[in-house]
Scaffold this motif. Structure first.
Motif, PDB file in Angstrom:
ATOM      1  N   LEU A  23       0.921  -1.234   0.037  1.00 54.80           N
ATOM      2  CA  LEU A  23       0.044  -0.016   0.019  1.00 54.80           C
ATOM      3  C   LEU A  23       0.876   1.172  -0.074  1.00 54.80           C
ATOM      4  CD1 LEU A  23      -2.658  -1.035   2.664  1.00 54.80           C
ATOM      5  CD2 LEU A  23      -2.410  -1.640   0.385  1.00 54.80           C
ATOM      6  N   ARG A  24       0.772   2.123  -0.995  1.00 53.15           N
ATOM      7  CA  ARG A  24       1.908   3.149  -1.133  1.00 53.15           C
ATOM      8  C   ARG A  24       1.206   4.294  -1.906  1.00 53.15           C
ATOM      9  NH1 ARG A  24       1.847   3.696  -6.317  1.00 53.15           N
ATOM     10  NH2 ARG A  24       2.162   1.728  -8.000  1.00 53.15           N
ATOM     11  N   LYS A  25       1.604   5.539  -1.811  1.00 51.63           N
ATOM     12  CA  LYS A  25       1.272   6.624  -2.395  1.00 51.63           C
ATOM     13  C   LYS A  25       0.875   6.485  -3.758  1.00 51.63           C
ATOM     14  CE  LYS A  25       2.599  11.333  -3.566  1.00 51.63           C
ATOM     15  NZ  LYS A  25       3.991  12.173  -3.479  1.00 51.63           N
ATOM     16  N   ILE A  26      -0.550   6.808  -4.249  1.00 53.84           N
ATOM     17  CA  ILE A  26      -0.831   6.820  -5.763  1.00 53.84           C
ATOM     18  C   ILE A  26       0.152   7.939  -6.472  1.00 53.84           C
ATOM     19  CG2 ILE A  26      -2.696   7.419  -7.441  1.00 53.84           C
ATOM     20  CD1 ILE A  26      -4.502   7.142  -4.852  1.00 53.84           C
ATOM     21  N   ASN A  27       0.414   7.121  -7.436  1.00 58.10           N
ATOM     22  CA  ASN A  27       1.810   7.916  -8.407  1.00 58.10           C
ATOM     23  C   ASN A  27       1.017   8.250  -9.830  1.00 58.10           C
ATOM     24  OD1 ASN A  27       3.644   8.153  -6.550  1.00 58.10           O
ATOM     25  ND2 ASN A  27       4.047   6.027  -7.109  1.00 58.10           N
ATOM     26  N   PHE A  74      -4.839  14.367   1.760  1.00 61.12           N
ATOM     27  CA  PHE A  74      -5.291  13.100   1.060  1.00 61.12           C
ATOM     28  C   PHE A  74      -4.908  12.015   1.606  1.00 61.12           C
ATOM     29  CE2 PHE A  74      -5.530  10.003  -2.471  1.00 61.12           C
ATOM     30  CZ  PHE A  74      -6.752  10.133  -2.670  1.00 61.12           C
ATOM     31  N   TYR A  75      -5.668  11.159   2.043  1.00 60.73           N
ATOM     32  CA  TYR A  75      -5.396   9.827   3.082  1.00 60.73           C
ATOM     33  C   TYR A  75      -5.583   8.529   2.294  1.00 60.73           C
ATOM     34  CZ  TYR A  75      -6.720  14.079   5.777  1.00 60.73           C
ATOM     35  OH  TYR A  75      -6.927  15.354   6.420  1.00 60.73           O
ATOM     36  N   ASP A  76      -5.381   8.514   0.994  1.00 59.51           N
ATOM     37  CA  ASP A  76      -5.693   7.037   0.317  1.00 59.51           C
ATOM     38  C   ASP A  76      -4.297   6.555  -0.221  1.00 59.51           C
ATOM     39  OD1 ASP A  76      -8.300   6.131   0.284  1.00 59.51           O
ATOM     40  OD2 ASP A  76      -8.861   6.892  -1.797  1.00 59.51           O
ATOM     41  N   THR A  90      -7.877   1.354  -4.596  1.00 52.08           N
ATOM     42  CA  THR A  90      -7.305   2.226  -3.491  1.00 52.08           C
ATOM     43  C   THR A  90      -7.836   1.673  -2.286  1.00 52.08           C
ATOM     44  OG1 THR A  90      -9.125   3.686  -3.966  1.00 52.08           O
ATOM     45  CG2 THR A  90      -6.967   4.102  -5.151  1.00 52.08           C
ATOM     46  N   VAL A  91      -7.364   2.318  -1.144  1.00 51.87           N
ATOM     47  CA  VAL A  91      -7.756   2.090   0.194  1.00 51.87           C
ATOM     48  C   VAL A  91      -7.322   3.118   0.961  1.00 51.87           C
ATOM     49  CG1 VAL A  91      -5.647   0.488   0.882  1.00 51.87           C
ATOM     50  CG2 VAL A  91      -8.191   0.528   2.053  1.00 51.87           C
ATOM     51  N   GLY A  92      -8.021   3.538   2.005  1.00 54.68           N
ATOM     52  CA  GLY A  92      -7.482   4.500   2.941  1.00 54.68           C
ATOM     53  C   GLY A  92      -8.613   5.212   3.587  1.00 54.68           C
ATOM     54  N   ALA A 103     -12.527   7.935  12.460  1.00 54.55           N
ATOM     55  CA  ALA A 103     -12.035   8.325  10.913  1.00 54.55           C
ATOM     56  C   ALA A 103     -12.922   7.324  10.030  1.00 54.55           C
ATOM     57  CB  ALA A 103     -10.636   7.983  10.558  1.00 54.55           C
ATOM     58  N   GLU A 104     -13.326   7.610   8.880  1.00 55.68           N
ATOM     59  CA  GLU A 104     -14.040   6.822   8.022  1.00 55.68           C
ATOM     60  C   GLU A 104     -13.060   6.193   6.992  1.00 55.68           C
ATOM     61  OE1 GLU A 104     -17.302   7.666   4.538  1.00 55.68           O
ATOM     62  OE2 GLU A 104     -18.123   8.202   6.417  1.00 55.68           O
ATOM     63  N   ILE A 105     -13.230   5.023   6.446  1.00 55.47           N
ATOM     64  CA  ILE A 105     -12.325   4.322   5.601  1.00 55.47           C
ATOM     65  C   ILE A 105     -13.262   4.272   4.271  1.00 55.47           C
ATOM     66  CG2 ILE A 105     -10.782   3.288   6.959  1.00 55.47           C
ATOM     67  CD1 ILE A 105     -12.195   0.731   6.782  1.00 55.47           C
ATOM     68  N   GLY A 106     -12.348   3.895   3.241  1.00 52.47           N
ATOM     69  CA  GLY A 106     -13.066   3.581   1.875  1.00 52.47           C
ATOM     70  C   GLY A 106     -12.061   2.885   1.148  1.00 52.47           C
ATOM     71  N   TYR A 107     -12.643   2.107   0.179  1.00 49.37           N
ATOM     72  CA  TYR A 107     -11.961   1.233  -0.729  1.00 49.37           C
ATOM     73  C   TYR A 107     -12.602   0.939  -1.978  1.00 49.37           C
ATOM     74  CZ  TYR A 107     -15.100  -1.763   1.982  1.00 49.37           C
ATOM     75  OH  TYR A 107     -16.095  -2.237   2.555  1.00 49.37           O
ATOM     76  N   VAL A 108     -11.748   0.595  -2.985  1.00 45.96           N
ATOM     77  CA  VAL A 108     -12.390   0.181  -4.213  1.00 45.96           C
ATOM     78  C   VAL A 108     -11.169  -0.680  -4.875  1.00 45.96           C
ATOM     79  CG1 VAL A 108     -11.578   2.157  -5.456  1.00 45.96           C
ATOM     80  CG2 VAL A 108     -13.341   0.857  -6.662  1.00 45.96           C
ATOM     81  N   ILE A 109     -11.654  -2.086  -5.493  1.00 44.28           N
ATOM     82  CA  ILE A 109     -10.761  -2.915  -5.925  1.00 44.28           C
ATOM     83  C   ILE A 109     -11.189  -2.968  -7.578  1.00 44.28           C
ATOM     84  CG2 ILE A 109      -9.824  -5.120  -5.926  1.00 44.28           C
ATOM     85  CD1 ILE A 109      -8.618  -3.516  -3.831  1.00 44.28           C
TER      86      ILE A 109
END
Length: 194
Positions: A23-27, A74-76, A90-92, A103-109
């Motif tokens: 899990l890393r920064k989106i580039n 930004f926390y994803d 993404t997840v975060g 906090a609230e989390i979200g994710y998409v695969i």
């Protein structure tokens, strides 16, 4: 956790590793992979955002995210299987309520990688970070009514269903009901969800 500390963490987001994932920064180099799933209406059906119309839009969006990372709001994270090295979702955290330590989390695969446990594995790592490093008391998640796959991920990760919020969000041209689930610090550390 203070706002200053939160911003400090996310101006240079940590890299997390699980058994199968990074899990890393989106580039910007993730643009093709993000567009592949973000342009799929089956993916965005239950999300607040619309499908990406073209690759240029996705590239612009990721450039915008870089600006948000730079100021720490930004926390994803990109979800990247170790075996491929390519982003699959993404997840975060979607938001923090620091005075209430929640906090609230979200994710998409990507659909290509669904039903393989990747979302559950990624969410569990974010929960660990939230409770163990950020000292949160509660982490919640929401999903639109009908999104059974997302509800299953929440349940597997120990989030308990707390209710159905009727007409809670406006998306896709109409008001939508959303399920609210959450896990507390006490439940997480007692492993009450196992």
């Amino acid at each position: 956790m203070t706002q200053e500390k939160l911003h400090h963490i996310f101006t240079n987001p940590p890299i997390f590793e699980t058994e199968r994932l990074i899990l890393r920064k989106i580039n910007i180099s993730d643009a093709d992979e993000m567009f592949a799933y973000s342009s799929n209406e089956a993916v965005t059906r239950y999300l607040l955002w619309d499908t990406h119309p073209d690759p240029l839009y996705t590239e612009y969006y990721i450039r915008y995210l870089q600006e948000r990372y730079a100021v720490g709001d930004f926390y994803d994270f990109a979800v990247v299987p170790k075996e491929t090295g390519r982003m699959i979702g993404t997840v975060g955290f979607t938001s923090f309520d620091l005075p209430n330590r929640s906090a609230e989390i979200g994710y998409v695969i990507s659909p290509v990688y669904q039903n393989k446990g990747y979302a559950t594995e990624a969410v569990m790592k974010i929960l660990a970070f939230g409770f163990e490093e950020c000292n949160l008391e509660r982490i919640s998640a929401v999903c639109m009514k009908g999104n059974l796959a997302s509800l299953r991920v929440m349940e597997k990760c120990g989030l308990k269903r707390e209710g159905l919020l009727r007409s809670a969000v406006f998306a896709k041209g109409e008001m939508k009901d959303v399920h609210l689930s959450a896990i507390t610090r006490k439940d997480y550390f007692s492993k009450a969800y196992i």
